[in-house]
Design an enzyme around this catalytic site. Structure first.
Site, PDB file in Angstrom:
ATOM      1  N   GLY A 192       3.008   6.452   8.781  1.00 24.19           N
ATOM      2  CA  GLY A 192       4.401   6.778   8.489  1.00 24.19           C
ATOM      3  C   GLY A 192       5.348   5.649   8.848  1.00 24.19           C
ATOM      4  O   GLY A 192       6.490   5.620   8.415  1.00 24.19           O
ATOM      5  N   SER A 200       4.313   2.503   8.194  1.00 25.47           N
ATOM      6  CA  SER A 200       3.918   1.456   7.249  1.00 25.47           C
ATOM      7  C   SER A 200       5.099   0.942   6.450  1.00 25.47           C
ATOM      8  O   SER A 200       5.985   1.705   6.060  1.00 25.47           O
ATOM      9  CB  SER A 200       2.888   2.005   6.252  1.00 25.47           C
ATOM     10  OG  SER A 200       1.642   2.147   6.848  1.00 25.47           O
ATOM     11  N   GLY A 201       5.079  -0.363   6.198  1.00 26.51           N
ATOM     12  CA  GLY A 201       6.146  -0.972   5.398  1.00 26.51           C
ATOM     13  C   GLY A 201       7.366  -1.346   6.206  1.00 26.51           C
ATOM     14  O   GLY A 201       8.230  -2.081   5.742  1.00 26.51           O
ATOM     15  N   ASP A 245      -0.459  -7.502   1.680  1.00 30.52           N
ATOM     16  CA  ASP A 245       0.085  -6.132   1.687  1.00 30.52           C
ATOM     17  C   ASP A 245       1.609  -6.210   1.851  1.00 30.52           C
ATOM     18  O   ASP A 245       2.157  -5.929   2.910  1.00 30.52           O
ATOM     19  CB  ASP A 245      -0.556  -5.332   2.825  1.00 30.52           C
ATOM     20  CG  ASP A 245      -0.129  -3.870   2.824  1.00 30.52           C
ATOM     21  OD1 ASP A 245       0.360  -3.398   1.768  1.00 30.52           O
ATOM     22  OD2 ASP A 245      -0.278  -3.205   3.867  1.00 30.52           O
ATOM     23  N   HIS A 302       0.819  -1.219   0.000  1.00 33.71           N
ATOM     24  CA  HIS A 302       0.000   0.000   0.000  1.00 33.71           C
ATOM     25  C   HIS A 302       0.854   1.270   0.000  1.00 33.71           C
ATOM     26  O   HIS A 302       0.348   2.355  -0.302  1.00 33.71           O
ATOM     27  CB  HIS A 302      -0.992   0.003   1.174  1.00 33.71           C
ATOM     28  CG  HIS A 302      -0.439   0.415   2.495  1.00 33.71           C
ATOM     29  ND1 HIS A 302      -0.108  -0.477   3.492  1.00 33.71           N
ATOM     30  CD2 HIS A 302      -0.160   1.653   3.011  1.00 33.71           C
ATOM     31  CE1 HIS A 302       0.327   0.183   4.549  1.00 33.71           C
ATOM     32  NE2 HIS A 302       0.313   1.479   4.281  1.00 33.71           N
TER      33      HIS A 302
END
Length: 287
Positions: free
Chosen positions: A233, A235-236, A133, A83
């Protein structure tokens, strides 16, 4: 924790690829300052040498802005959330990666991304709650390794992370509500307990109007408690656990309701995707 990689993406599709350059075994612990990820602390140098900042060009500010985290899993490959790379039309030239940095934007030496591999089952219309994801970024050149830059290990696909185990999540994201991490943007860490999928699903379904549908899928992993969580922020970025005397990445920050409140954070379960990752990423260390 869905970070919306925000600034003017569609306009960027029409821009030429922008320039960048290639940049020239730690143990997580607790610092003393209580300033967030949510409920986190400043990280000391070389604790998380796999931590990556994913950058996207913000034309208004004329800078490569941090939008998501990621992890170095090989000198030439970064693991992140699918995402973070929306919309699908965005090409590799729209992104840069920064490795080996504790404070965002301090002595930036960004690396170009050569290729984006979003997991084929990730559905942009369902977004994070549809699962899968996860994405891989192939870098234009291998990054030089050092005490501050080193890949994290991936778990065996069979690894079962028990409920209650303490793991660690890191990032430069929001530290509470809508409060961004203040300058000098120092990387944050927080220890989070693993929450079993059934318990996590019950909590999320209590929030949902349609409580019959399962919310937490098999390829997801939950972690966190009140006041200890990842947020926008982050994320990932990586969720790592200590396993057999080394650190392994078991999760990728994906999504959640409200940061650090009653709902655990939801992560992509790396064990579910190790075989997919290994189709592209060689083992490290390796030939």
């Amino acid at each position: 924790m869905q970070a919306s990689p925000q600034m003017l993406w569609l306009l960027l599709l029409t821009l030429p690829c922008l320039g960048g350059s290639v940049p020239g075994n730690p143990e997580p612990g607790t610092g003393r300052e209580q300033v967030g990820i949510v409920g986190g602390c400043d990280v000391s140098a070389s604790r998380y040498p796999w931590q990556v900042s994913l950058r996207f060009y913000n034309m208004k500010m004329d800078k490569w802005e941090h939008i998501c985290g990621g992890s170095l899993i090989h000198p030439e490959w970064v693991l992140t959330a699918a995402h973070c790379l929306e919309p699908e039309e965005l090409e590799a030239c729209a992104f840069r990666v920064q490795v080996g940095q504790l404070r965002l934007y301090e002595d930036d030496q960004r690396t170009k991304v050569a290729e984006i591999l979003r997991h084929p089952q990730y559905n942009e219309s369902l977004s994070v709650q549809g699962g899968a994801d996860i994405a891989l970024l192939k870098l234009e050149a291998p990054v030089p390794l050092s005490e501050l830059v080193h890949p994290v290990s991936l778990p065996p696909a069979s690894l079962d992370v028990p409920s209650g185990k303490t793991c660690w999540v890191t990032g430069w994201g929001v530290i509470a509500g809508n409060q961004p991490l203040p300058p000098p943007y120092h990387l944050q860490e927080v220890d989070v307990p693993i929450v079993g999928n059934e318990e996590c699903d019950r909590e999320y379904r209590n929030q949902s109007l349609d409580s019959t549908d399962r919310v937490i899928q098999d390829d997801m992993l939950c972690a966190g408690s009140e006041g200890r969580d990842s947020c926008q922020g982050d994320s990932g970025g990586p969720l790592v656990c200590r396993w057999n005397c080394s650190w392994v990445q078991v999760g990728v920050v994906s999504w959640g309701y409200f940061c650090g409140e009653r709902y655990p954070g939801v992560y992509t379960r790396v064990m579910s995707y190790v075989s997919w990752i290994r189709q592209y990423v060689p083992l490290f260390p390796g030939p």
